[in-house]
Design a protein around this motif. Structure first.
Motif, PDB file in Angstrom:
ATOM      1  N   ALA A 197      15.091 -21.171   4.231  1.00 34.82           N
ATOM      2  CA  ALA A 197      15.682 -21.168   5.450  1.00 34.82           C
ATOM      3  C   ALA A 197      15.067 -22.681   6.008  1.00 34.82           C
ATOM      4  O   ALA A 197      15.736 -23.198   6.869  1.00 34.82           O
ATOM      5  N   VAL A 198      13.874 -23.028   5.925  1.00 32.85           N
ATOM      6  CA  VAL A 198      13.371 -24.224   6.444  1.00 32.85           C
ATOM      7  C   VAL A 198      13.823 -25.579   6.022  1.00 32.85           C
ATOM      8  O   VAL A 198      14.268 -26.306   6.525  1.00 32.85           O
ATOM      9  N   LEU A 199      14.118 -25.339   4.668  1.00 37.17           N
ATOM     10  CA  LEU A 199      15.004 -26.393   3.887  1.00 37.17           C
ATOM     11  C   LEU A 199      16.567 -26.616   4.493  1.00 37.17           C
ATOM     12  O   LEU A 199      17.034 -27.528   4.859  1.00 37.17           O
ATOM     13  N   THR A 200      17.247 -25.537   5.227  1.00 33.61           N
ATOM     14  CA  THR A 200      18.404 -25.445   5.591  1.00 33.61           C
ATOM     15  C   THR A 200      18.286 -25.978   6.844  1.00 33.61           C
ATOM     16  O   THR A 200      19.086 -26.842   7.285  1.00 33.61           O
ATOM     17  N   LEU A 201      17.246 -25.735   7.820  1.00 32.15           N
ATOM     18  CA  LEU A 201      17.150 -26.298   9.037  1.00 32.15           C
ATOM     19  C   LEU A 201      16.905 -28.211   8.884  1.00 32.15           C
ATOM     20  O   LEU A 201      17.651 -28.755   9.713  1.00 32.15           O
ATOM     21  N   LEU A 202      16.032 -28.236   8.033  1.00 29.70           N
ATOM     22  CA  LEU A 202      15.795 -29.858   7.719  1.00 29.70           C
ATOM     23  C   LEU A 202      17.142 -30.393   7.310  1.00 29.70           C
ATOM     24  O   LEU A 202      17.426 -31.746   7.793  1.00 29.70           O
ATOM     25  N   SER A 203      17.989 -29.730   6.453  1.00 33.63           N
ATOM     26  CA  SER A 203      19.231 -30.506   6.008  1.00 33.63           C
ATOM     27  C   SER A 203      20.128 -30.495   6.960  1.00 33.63           C
ATOM     28  O   SER A 203      20.763 -31.518   7.119  1.00 33.63           O
ATOM     29  N   CYS A 204      20.274 -29.455   8.150  1.00 35.33           N
ATOM     30  CA  CYS A 204      21.329 -29.736   9.191  1.00 35.33           C
ATOM     31  C   CYS A 204      20.559 -30.832  10.168  1.00 35.33           C
ATOM     32  O   CYS A 204      21.430 -31.687  10.359  1.00 35.33           O
ATOM     33  N   ILE A 205      19.426 -30.864  10.188  1.00 34.41           N
ATOM     34  CA  ILE A 205      19.049 -31.885  11.171  1.00 34.41           C
ATOM     35  C   ILE A 205      19.260 -33.280  10.734  1.00 34.41           C
ATOM     36  O   ILE A 205      19.601 -34.238  11.309  1.00 34.41           O
ATOM     37  N   ALA A 206      18.897 -33.612   9.131  1.00 32.36           N
ATOM     38  CA  ALA A 206      19.084 -34.952   8.626  1.00 32.36           C
ATOM     39  C   ALA A 206      20.776 -35.365   8.587  1.00 32.36           C
ATOM     40  O   ALA A 206      21.046 -36.366   8.651  1.00 32.36           O
ATOM     41  N   TYR A 207      21.236 -34.390   7.804  1.00 34.15           N
ATOM     42  CA  TYR A 207      22.762 -34.837   7.534  1.00 34.15           C
ATOM     43  C   TYR A 207      23.476 -34.479   8.744  1.00 34.15           C
ATOM     44  O   TYR A 207      24.544 -35.657   9.123  1.00 34.15           O
ATOM     45  N   GLY A 208      23.126 -33.978   9.956  1.00 34.75           N
ATOM     46  CA  GLY A 208      23.925 -34.105  11.283  1.00 34.75           C
ATOM     47  C   GLY A 208      23.760 -35.357  11.726  1.00 34.75           C
ATOM     48  O   GLY A 208      24.711 -35.854  12.450  1.00 34.75           O
ATOM     49  N   ALA A 209      22.549 -35.924  11.667  1.00 39.29           N
ATOM     50  CA  ALA A 209      22.381 -37.241  12.290  1.00 39.29           C
ATOM     51  C   ALA A 209      23.117 -38.376  11.568  1.00 39.29           C
ATOM     52  O   ALA A 209      23.783 -39.224  12.114  1.00 39.29           O
ATOM     53  N   LEU A 210      23.070 -38.098  10.233  1.00 34.57           N
ATOM     54  CA  LEU A 210      23.807 -39.177   9.306  1.00 34.57           C
ATOM     55  C   LEU A 210      25.300 -38.932   9.609  1.00 34.57           C
ATOM     56  O   LEU A 210      26.067 -40.224   9.705  1.00 34.57           O
ATOM     57  N   TYR A 211      25.817 -37.863   9.835  1.00 38.08           N
ATOM     58  CA  TYR A 211      27.195 -37.696   9.986  1.00 38.08           C
ATOM     59  C   TYR A 211      27.717 -38.110  11.289  1.00 38.08           C
ATOM     60  O   TYR A 211      28.758 -38.669  11.784  1.00 38.08           O
ATOM     61  N   ALA A 212      26.822 -38.106  12.547  1.00 46.00           N
ATOM     62  CA  ALA A 212      26.824 -38.682  13.727  1.00 46.00           C
ATOM     63  C   ALA A 212      27.225 -40.008  13.805  1.00 46.00           C
ATOM     64  O   ALA A 212      27.903 -40.597  14.435  1.00 46.00           O
ATOM     65  N   LEU A 213      26.186 -40.747  12.815  1.00 44.26           N
ATOM     66  CA  LEU A 213      26.208 -42.247  12.541  1.00 44.26           C
ATOM     67  C   LEU A 213      27.787 -42.635  12.254  1.00 44.26           C
ATOM     68  O   LEU A 213      28.338 -43.550  12.609  1.00 44.26           O
TER      69      LEU A 213
END
Length: 266
Positions: free
Chosen positions: A146-162
């Motif tokens: 669950a924690v890895l899922t949250l970190l994954s979404c935070i990081a990949y979300g910012a990457l895809y935003a760029l």
């Protein structure tokens, strides 16, 4: 300056849009995907057939691949990558551009909406999958993933935003290509370059939090030190959060300086 009320307004608006029937259907599909595949694996007893690795690490690796990876990729690709292009096509960009901080508030608000929307779907699918798999250390597995899922979404979300800001018309294509090349191939190259990927950090956290130091040779063989590293867990978390913040800041700066053409002007 970015007005927090503007970000919250975009966030609430995006969440109201997510309650539409089509988006709710996609949410349930994403949540059901890992649980359904887990049920198929249990039925066919596929995960039970590897004699070299204990059963709990096998199930953890399967759910790690399905939830913090596949489900997060699917949700963020659907939500984040079209963020800018959708406003251009929807003829709302002119209104955003003339409002103080409007463009950045739109991007950040959509980012947080996408992260929360995807995290909730992933957590639901993860919980259902663990119920189906019934591993012996279910509580620890659920917490770590669950924690890895949250970190994954935070990081990949910012990457895809760029990616959405820089490659507006081909954002999803570029995001998919980056994910396949870097997060699935380069991340397993035993060299310094793999440390530039989000997947490397998540993988190191998984091994550390699950106390798999004794299993590293089975997981990575002679390349285990290069694949999993030796840094403490807090360093990986800090790098992921700092990377996400930096990518969002770069995206905001690029977006503020961009002069984009709306659909009416093409």
């Amino acid at each position: 300056m970015i007005a927090v009320p503007n970000i919250l307004a975009v966030f609430r608006f995006e969440w109201r849009r997510s309650l539409a029937l089509t988006r709710l259907a996609w949410w349930f599909v994403m949540a059901a995907f890992p649980a359904t595949l887990t049920g198929v694996l249990v039925w066919r007893r596929v995960v039970m057939e590897d004699p070299n690795l204990p059963i709990d690490p096998r199930w953890t690796l399967v759910l790690y691949a399905l939830v913090p990876n596949v489900v997060c990729y699917m949700g963020l690709l659907l939500w984040v990558t079209p963020a800018v292009h959708a406003e251009l096509q929807g003829r709302s960009w002119s209104y955003l551009a003339v409002r103080p901080g409007g463009k950045v508030a739109m991007l950040v608000g959509k980012y947080f909406a996408a992260v929360t929307w995807t995290v909730l779907a992933a957590w639901t699918g993860l919980s259902a999958s663990i119920v189906v798999a019934r591993p012996s250390h279910a509580g620890r597995m659920l917490l770590v993933l669950a924690v890895l899922t949250l970190l994954s979404c935070i990081a990949y979300g910012a990457l895809y935003a760029l990616v959405a800001v820089v490659f507006r018309r081909r954002a999803m294509v570029v995001a998919v290509a980056y994910t396949l090349i870097f997060e699935f191939i380069v991340t397993y190259v035993p060299a310094v370059i793999n440390q530039l990927t989000v997947q490397y950090r998540l993988r190191c956290l998984l091994v550390g939090w699950m106390d798999w130091e004794d299993q590293q040779q089975l997981l990575g063989g002679p390349m285990a030190p290069a694949l999993f590293g030796t840094a403490p867990w807090w360093q990986h978390v800090l790098i992921l959060l700092a990377t996400a913040a930096g990518l969002l800041a770069i995206s905001a700066a690029v977006l503020r300086q961009s002069e984009l053409v709306t659909a009416d002007e093409v």
